[in-house]
Design a protein around this motif. Sequence first.
Motif, PDB file in Angstrom:
ATOM      1  N   PHE A 382       0.828  -1.206   0.000  1.00  0.00           N
ATOM      2  CA  PHE A 382       0.000   0.000   0.000  1.00  0.00           C
ATOM      3  C   PHE A 382       0.868   1.265   0.000  1.00  0.00           C
ATOM      4  N   ARG A 385       2.011   1.923  -3.438  1.00  0.00           N
ATOM      5  CA  ARG A 385       0.954   2.527  -4.257  1.00  0.00           C
ATOM      6  C   ARG A 385       0.852   4.021  -3.972  1.00  0.00           C
ATOM      7  N   GLN A 386       0.944   4.391  -2.719  1.00  0.00           N
ATOM      8  CA  GLN A 386       0.845   5.803  -2.347  1.00  0.00           C
ATOM      9  C   GLN A 386       2.001   6.605  -2.947  1.00  0.00           C
ATOM     10  N   ALA A 421      -1.924  -4.435  -5.461  1.00  0.00           N
ATOM     11  CA  ALA A 421      -2.236  -3.151  -4.828  1.00  0.00           C
ATOM     12  C   ALA A 421      -2.215  -2.000  -5.818  1.00  0.00           C
ATOM     13  N   TRP A 476      -8.609  -5.081  -2.695  1.00  0.00           N
ATOM     14  CA  TRP A 476      -7.374  -4.326  -2.496  1.00  0.00           C
ATOM     15  C   TRP A 476      -7.664  -2.830  -2.451  1.00  0.00           C
ATOM     16  N   TYR A 480      -6.889  -0.414   0.631  1.00  0.00           N
ATOM     17  CA  TYR A 480      -6.029   0.760   0.442  1.00  0.00           C
ATOM     18  C   TYR A 480      -6.692   2.020   0.995  1.00  0.00           C
ATOM     19  N   TYR A 483      -6.081   1.972   4.549  1.00  0.00           N
ATOM     20  CA  TYR A 483      -4.687   2.315   4.831  1.00  0.00           C
ATOM     21  C   TYR A 483      -4.485   3.830   4.803  1.00  0.00           C
TER      22      TYR A 483
END
Length: 489
Positions: A382, A385-386, A421, A476, A480, A483
């Motif tokens: 995660f 991904r950010q 993700a 996912w 996320y 998250y």
Amino acid sequence: MSHYVAIDLGAESGRAMLGTLAGGRLQLEELHRFLNEPVRLPNGLYWDAFRLFRDIREGLRKAGRERNLKLDGIAVDTWGVDYGLLDANGELVVNPRHYRDPRNNAAYDAALAAAGKENIFEQTGLQFMALNSLYQLYAAKLAGSPGLRAAEKLLFMPDLLSYWLCGSKKNELTIASTSQFYNPTLRRWSTELLETLGLPTHILGDIVPPGTRLGSLLDDLQDTCGLGETPVFATAGHDTAAAVAAVPAIGDRPWCYISSGTWSLMGVEIDEPIVTPRALELTLTNEIGVEGKTRLLKNIAGLWLVQECRRAWLLEGQEYSYTELTRLAAEAAPFAAVLDPDQFLEPGHMPERIAAYCSKTGQNVPEGLGGFVRVCLESLAFRYRQVLESLESLVGHRIEVIHIVGGGSKNALLNQFVASATGRTVIAGPTEATAAGNILVQAIGAGEVKDLKQLREVVRNSFELETYEGKPDPAWDRAYERYVKVRGS
């Protein structure tokens, strides 16, 4: 056929790696592996630099005395930021401190107050971390270090070890760019920043690009190691720069990289630095790579969390290999909790701290060892991904391929988590990207490899790569969103 030795030092271990280059393919072989453990003294945390050099010499001895090899080059890469100081006679007067030395934290706050955060970023384009060389130097000044007053030359770790190999006192470009007193826009030392903080500028030396021949192996090392006159090169001295050089990208699709290990370094390769208020807000960093490329990247806690969990369980008598822990994680329930990996940078008691974090944020505590490891791996995916979204917002286009290199690329479970993700294609490998990059940059310096493009072609021809495809997955996406909410709180 040519032979090069890469001295590759990480935060936990070091290796002397033999690289054999023939027919456009590279073969790697480990000659010597050794521990790299910090030494805690009453006044701080240090690296054992002399023992490291002894082990480097042993690796070269194995190449010369045991294998009877004639080497075409030797070069050193290490982690970033740490340095030693030499006096006018070339003697070490300040032993390299460990970047986790606790005195850096107070110096970090004091330096920001004295020089201003926006000003520091404008001059250096670097991510703010208390471990950066700038704050280590300022900590030495605040402590009244006699060694700093006596210093005539600052050498970062690969520079220092190269000096002991060949007698040349130069600062290699990629490692200098991790210091937070290098200006990536003007491509020179940020002497103005050091002067603002009352730090000496005369200790800064000539900056040389990766691939520069520094000199020849010193006579006593030639005799001890059974090697003749051997070139010593400045490779991409920062291990991440070496690893990024060995990313097997073709360039047909927009790509980013993750150099995966104890730390995860995630970024893109661009032609010029991005030093803007938005980059500062996103806490991204501009470091220099091979051929003067800029590595716009983010430092992330990485597999450190899993390593620290394993260390804690070992102390309790529960011994599991990383392979076993990954298998347990694959069997654990998904999305039990989410973490901000960058909240767990300090060593010690990692499972307890993760449990406390989950309780504090209103989440269930993971069940079993596999549950803890899975939460760490999912949260790391995660975080990737950010950071991916941050990078895309700065470069202005969608990134389609994520190259994962380094030791962490062997974790197939994490690789698939990253693909799931992000919904992007993940290409994993090579695991020995740093050693490969070190050696092939030497080969550029020796004239055997033409440029960075050909270097990456050699990597693609030499190592097996694994591809993981990401597919849209609402589960996912929902996790996320949780998250992002937990991290924001």
